[in-house]
Design an enzyme around this catalytic site. Sequence first.
Site, short mmCIF file in Angstrom:
data_model
loop_
_atom_site.label_atom_id
_atom_site.label_comp_id
_atom_site.label_asym_id
_atom_site.label_seq_id
_atom_site.Cartn_x
_atom_site.Cartn_y
_atom_site.Cartn_z
N GLU A 165 4.27 4.94 -10.02
CA GLU A 165 5.29 3.90 -10.16
C GLU A 165 5.62 3.56 -11.60
O GLU A 165 5.67 2.39 -11.98
CB GLU A 165 4.83 2.64 -9.40
CG GLU A 165 4.58 2.92 -7.93
CD GLU A 165 4.01 1.73 -7.16
OE1 GLU A 165 3.90 0.64 -7.74
OE2 GLU A 165 3.68 1.91 -5.98
N ASN A 208 3.73 9.93 -8.51
CA ASN A 208 3.95 9.26 -7.22
C ASN A 208 4.80 8.01 -7.43
O ASN A 208 4.58 7.24 -8.38
CB ASN A 208 2.57 8.87 -6.66
CG ASN A 208 2.60 8.40 -5.22
OD1 ASN A 208 3.15 9.08 -4.37
ND2 ASN A 208 2.00 7.24 -4.95
N HIS A 245 8.10 4.14 1.78
CA HIS A 245 8.00 2.84 2.48
C HIS A 245 9.42 2.48 2.88
O HIS A 245 10.20 1.97 2.07
CB HIS A 245 7.41 1.77 1.54
CG HIS A 245 6.00 2.06 1.12
ND1 HIS A 245 4.95 2.06 2.00
CD2 HIS A 245 5.47 2.37 -0.09
CE1 HIS A 245 3.83 2.35 1.36
NE2 HIS A 245 4.11 2.54 0.09
N GLU A 273 2.99 7.84 1.39
CA GLU A 273 2.60 6.50 1.86
C GLU A 273 3.54 6.03 2.96
O GLU A 273 3.98 4.88 2.98
CB GLU A 273 2.61 5.50 0.69
CG GLU A 273 1.72 5.90 -0.47
CD GLU A 273 1.72 4.88 -1.62
OE1 GLU A 273 2.21 3.74 -1.42
OE2 GLU A 273 1.24 5.23 -2.70
N ASP A 275 5.49 4.51 5.84
CA ASP A 275 5.52 3.49 6.89
C ASP A 275 6.96 3.03 7.02
O ASP A 275 7.74 3.10 6.07
CB ASP A 275 4.54 2.32 6.63
CG ASP A 275 4.62 1.72 5.25
OD1 ASP A 275 5.66 1.86 4.57
OD2 ASP A 275 3.63 1.09 4.83
O1 G2I Z 1 1.99 -1.86 -2.04
C1 G2I Z 1 1.96 -0.79 -1.16
C2 G2I Z 1 1.54 0.47 -1.84
C3 G2I Z 1 2.60 0.89 -2.85
N1 G2I Z 1 2.26 2.10 -3.50
C4 G2I Z 1 0.96 2.16 -4.11
C5 G2I Z 1 -0.12 1.75 -3.14
O2 G2I Z 1 -1.36 1.75 -3.79
C6 G2I Z 1 0.18 0.41 -2.53
O3 G2I Z 1 -0.89 0.11 -1.63
C7 G2I Z 1 -1.22 -1.23 -1.49
C8 G2I Z 1 -2.37 -1.36 -0.53
O4 G2I Z 1 -1.96 -0.88 0.72
C9 G2I Z 1 -2.78 -2.81 -0.40
O5 G2I Z 1 -3.97 -2.90 0.35
O6 G2I Z 1 -1.55 -1.75 -2.73
C10 G2I Z 1 -1.79 -3.16 -2.65
C11 G2I Z 1 -1.97 -3.72 -4.02
O7 G2I Z 1 -0.84 -3.61 -4.76
C12 G2I Z 1 -2.99 -3.42 -1.77
O8 G2I Z 1 -3.17 -4.80 -1.64
C13 G2I Z 1 -4.35 -5.30 -2.12
C14 G2I Z 1 -4.24 -6.80 -2.24
O9 G2I Z 1 -3.19 -7.08 -3.17
C15 G2I Z 1 -5.49 -7.34 -2.75
O10 G2I Z 1 -5.40 -8.75 -2.78
C16 G2I Z 1 -6.64 -6.90 -1.89
O11 G2I Z 1 -7.85 -7.33 -2.43
O12 G2I Z 1 -5.42 -4.96 -1.26
C17 G2I Z 1 -6.63 -5.38 -1.77
C18 G2I Z 1 -7.74 -4.84 -0.88
O13 G2I Z 1 -7.55 -5.25 0.44
#
Ligand code: G2I
Length: 672
Positions: A165, A208, A245, A273, A275
């Site tokens: 990103e 990515n 996404h 990724e 969805d």
């Molecule tokens: O935002 C969706 C995705 C966009 N592209 C990069 C990916 O790495 C990203 O994944 C998401 C995860 O699916 C989430 O799970 O990235 C988020 C963070 O930007 C993740 O969220 C985080 C929460 O912000 C945190 O508060 C939490 O502690 O997940 C963490 C673990 O559950």
Amino acid sequence: MKCPPRPGRRLASLLGAFVAATLAVAGTAGAQPAPVQASTLGAQAAQSGRYFGTAVAAGKLGDGTYSALLDREFTAVTPENEMKWDATERSRGSFTFTAADRIVGHATARGQRVRGHTLVWHSQLPGWVGAITDATTLRSVVRNHITTELSHFKGKIYAWDVVNEAFADGGSGARRASVFQNVLGDGYIEDAFRTARSADPSAKLCYNDYNIENWSDAKTQAVYRMVRDFTSRGVPIDCVGFQSHFGSSGPPASFRTTLANFAALGVDVQITELDIAQAPATAYADTVKACGSVARCAGITVWGIRDSDSWRSGENPLLFDGAGNKKAAYGAVLTALGGTAATTRAATTPASAAALPARFSWSSSGALISPKPDATHNIAGIKDPSVVYYNGKYHVFASVASASGYNLVYLSFSDWSQAGSATHHYLDRTAIGSGYRAAPQVFYYAPQKLWYLVYQTGNASYSTNPDISNPNGWSAPRNFYSSMPDIIKQNIGSGYWVDMWVICDSANCYLFSSDDNGHLYRSQTTVGQFPNGFTNTVIAAQDSDKYALFEASNVYKVQGSNQYLLLVEAIGSDGRRYFRSWTFGSLAGSWSPLAASESNPFARASNVSFPSGAWTKDISHGEMIRAGYDQTLTIPACKLQYLYQGLNPNASGDYNSLPWRLGLLTQTNSTC
Ligand code: G2I
């Protein structure tokens, strides 16, 4: 090879009475049995050579429903958060991989691939990194983070999201502001890829991003320009991840085009990724079909298993409901996972290492492309192919030969299994015109946004076209030289001036040609002046045995290395055609033998296996399947493929009437 006819060492086989040869076409591609539908996503994707993966959270591996679905359905995993910077190096120099190790251990025990996600990203970044203002410090911190993480997982990761990103949303096409961009400038991305390649040369290295699925978007175009720049300069990048996404309308209509255009740069593409809001079945199917229609789309990863596992769980965007039941989209994906076979050709070769092996072995297709004579074209042989893969299609240009002379033909197809049924467009019907035209070479000259077709007419000639897929778009022939350069006149003897070949580096373009008399010539002009100004013609290579350095030279840049590759066609002691190879460090430099002898050839019948009996004993004039399509003529370092002309071994008679056909070699001793 070209007109006029001349005897080689093959006097016995070529000069006998003309025998109307009937070519036994061995093992043409296609006609494969229809695959049986598999019952899981991973198994179904594997039928076309692709993976089907999911994001995984370490904390859920103990959930029986979750891990049962994971193990049953998926052949790849991406740790959802466990490999990110805030999870692995929360304070400087202190690394923790416990959670990521759990996922990698679970996956590798089950034969699932692991996508490493992600090394350099503005988000989920510990505060101490964001606070760095000194470039030297930040550069060394980034390099250490990448090297430590890649070393820890070395050999276990299929592909790394090296940079995530890095581009801004909206219409600017600019880089996103981040501590990396602000402190290090644009070069941080390139530096990250180079660092990653050194740390784990066996992993594919991806860029990515999200919102790069619609081809015309400024963000897509900006990422495309970066990847094109990287591949043209040999910055080690192997793949581009499209996060995907999507809203409930699914992928943009241009998604397939986007994937194909990136793939044509010589990188794999991956859906990383996926969805989709509300998970409409057709939107999922459309996404899967877009991947399935691009040979270099290596696989698909959904961003979670059940709706309740999703980062956007309120939108129910996944393939399983919260209880782990299959949703409608699941069935749609399973059905859509048909698709054409995947081919992944990305080089994963360290820039510093010798990129190519010193010995080669190949398997050949049968004859894939034969002449298609029509009322006004009585054609005996199709020869001298040049090929680029662009916009989801192979575009092939070739000589067509008969006793009455030579001209050019164009055909295109999306898959080698369709090569034999493609329409042949005769270019004598275009502004290229009739008369002697042979041995074409095609490439896109990026500085002018024009396709060039280089060919021989007695001089070295070219035509241009803004659209490679429009055979009528070619301009009338123009010559590169006002007349044959003096040095060629002085050395050509009784040979012929043939097989013109252009390749450019970032500063200069070089025009190679042969004289069927043991000399390879090279002229030079600048990238700015091209196609004009070719001067300084020199003998680039020579051999006192003219048959050992005969004609049909190819010169390529090897992706991800500092090597160039020279192939020259020779006539062997048995009278059969074969290729010798050399490498060199710069286009005007001197050559070192690679596989350069009859006993260790680059490609000769002796190191080629054929499907069911050798349909040819000649491996003659052809073209490598390139990693890109521009004037740098970049080829992958691994899994080489070479489109060549071959001939029924029993054919004889007038050289121009020989029944040449085109077949495809695929390297079988690739180490990567
Ligand atoms: O935002 C969706 C995705 C966009 N592209 C990069 C990916 O790495 C990203 O994944 C998401 C995860 O699916 C989430 O799970 O990235 C988020 C963070 O930007 C993740 O969220 C985080 C929460 O912000 C945190 O508060 C939490 O502690 O997940 C963490 C673990 O559950």
